[in-house]
Design a protein around this motif. Structure first.
Motif, PDB file in Angstrom:
ATOM      1  N   SER A   1       0.828  -1.202   0.000  1.00  0.00           N
ATOM      2  CA  SER A   1       0.000   0.000   0.000  1.00  0.00           C
ATOM      3  C   SER A   1       0.865   1.255   0.000  1.00  0.00           C
ATOM      4  O   SER A   1       2.044   1.215   0.366  1.00  0.00           O
ATOM      5  CB  SER A   1      -0.914   0.018   1.225  1.00  0.00           C
ATOM      6  OG  SER A   1      -0.150   0.287   2.397  1.00  0.00           O
TER       7      SER A   1
ATOM      8  N   GLU B   1       0.509   3.672   2.021  1.00  0.00           N
ATOM      9  CA  GLU B   1       0.825   3.972   3.419  1.00  0.00           C
ATOM     10  C   GLU B   1       2.050   3.200   3.887  1.00  0.00           C
ATOM     11  O   GLU B   1       2.907   3.744   4.583  1.00  0.00           O
ATOM     12  CB  GLU B   1      -0.385   3.690   4.315  1.00  0.00           C
ATOM     13  CG  GLU B   1      -1.529   4.676   4.154  1.00  0.00           C
ATOM     14  CD  GLU B   1      -2.376   4.475   2.895  1.00  0.00           C
ATOM     15  OE1 GLU B   1      -2.205   3.445   2.184  1.00  0.00           O
ATOM     16  OE2 GLU B   1      -3.212   5.350   2.604  1.00  0.00           O
TER      17      GLU B   1
ATOM     18  N   ILE C   1      -1.855  10.022  -2.882  1.00  0.00           N
ATOM     19  CA  ILE C   1      -2.584  10.302  -1.640  1.00  0.00           C
ATOM     20  C   ILE C   1      -3.503  11.504  -1.817  1.00  0.00           C
ATOM     21  O   ILE C   1      -4.668  11.472  -1.407  1.00  0.00           O
ATOM     22  CB  ILE C   1      -1.604  10.512  -0.467  1.00  0.00           C
ATOM     23  CG1 ILE C   1      -0.974   9.171  -0.086  1.00  0.00           C
ATOM     24  CG2 ILE C   1      -2.298  11.139   0.734  1.00  0.00           C
ATOM     25  CD1 ILE C   1       0.192   9.276   0.870  1.00  0.00           C
TER      26      ILE C   1
END
Length: 154
Positions: free
Chosen positions: A97, A99, A134
């Protein structure tokens, strides 16, 4: 993909490569630093993967040049890439991911992550790629919330 209100999956490295492409600029360990820096300038990139055949043996960045050539008074036409490259290359898989990648980049103080799968180099993602993704994901969520609040949820 996106992290949506209804529980859809998070954006992955594979999604970013699907948008930006899989092109990776590379050099060989024995190439001269001058040629590597010229390629970075010509291709408008901040790093090059160092390949020995198809095997990743290092990564060289503008930071490596600044710290290991320029500041040490070395000559880039005579210095080899393998004299300044980072030999411990942190790679990610295509299903990681955004993140996870951001956390890894923050912890390891990296700006570029080669993407590999089963030993094959698939692409490279930069901190800029992650931030762009993002922001795009957040804009989508905001748009969906605005539609929901205004009563026009889909």
């Amino acid at each position: 993909m996106f992290y949506a209100i209804s529980g859809a999956t998070m954006t992955t490295v594979r999604d970013i490569l699907g948008d930006k492409g899989h092109r990776v600029w590379s050099v060989r360990p024995g190439d001269k630093v001058y040629d590597a820096i010229r390629m970075m300038a010509d291709k408008d990139v901040g790093s090059l993967v160092v390949l020995d055949g198809s095997k990743i043996v290092g990564i060289v960045t503008e930071r490596h040049y600044a710290r290991n050539v320029f500041l040490k008074g070395r000559a880039s036409p005579q210095t080899r890439v393998d004299d300044i490259m980072e030999r411990t290359v942190v790679c990610v898989g295509p299903d990681q991911s955004i993140e996870e990648c951001m956390a890894l980049m923050t912890t390891k103080r990296l700006r570029h992550l080669p993407v590999t799968e089963n030993g094959a180099l698939l692409g490279i993602v930069s901190i800029g790629d992650l931030v762009k993704s993002i922001i795009s994901d957040r804009e989508f969520v905001i748009e969906q919330l605005e539609h929901y609040i205004s009563g026009s949820a889909r």
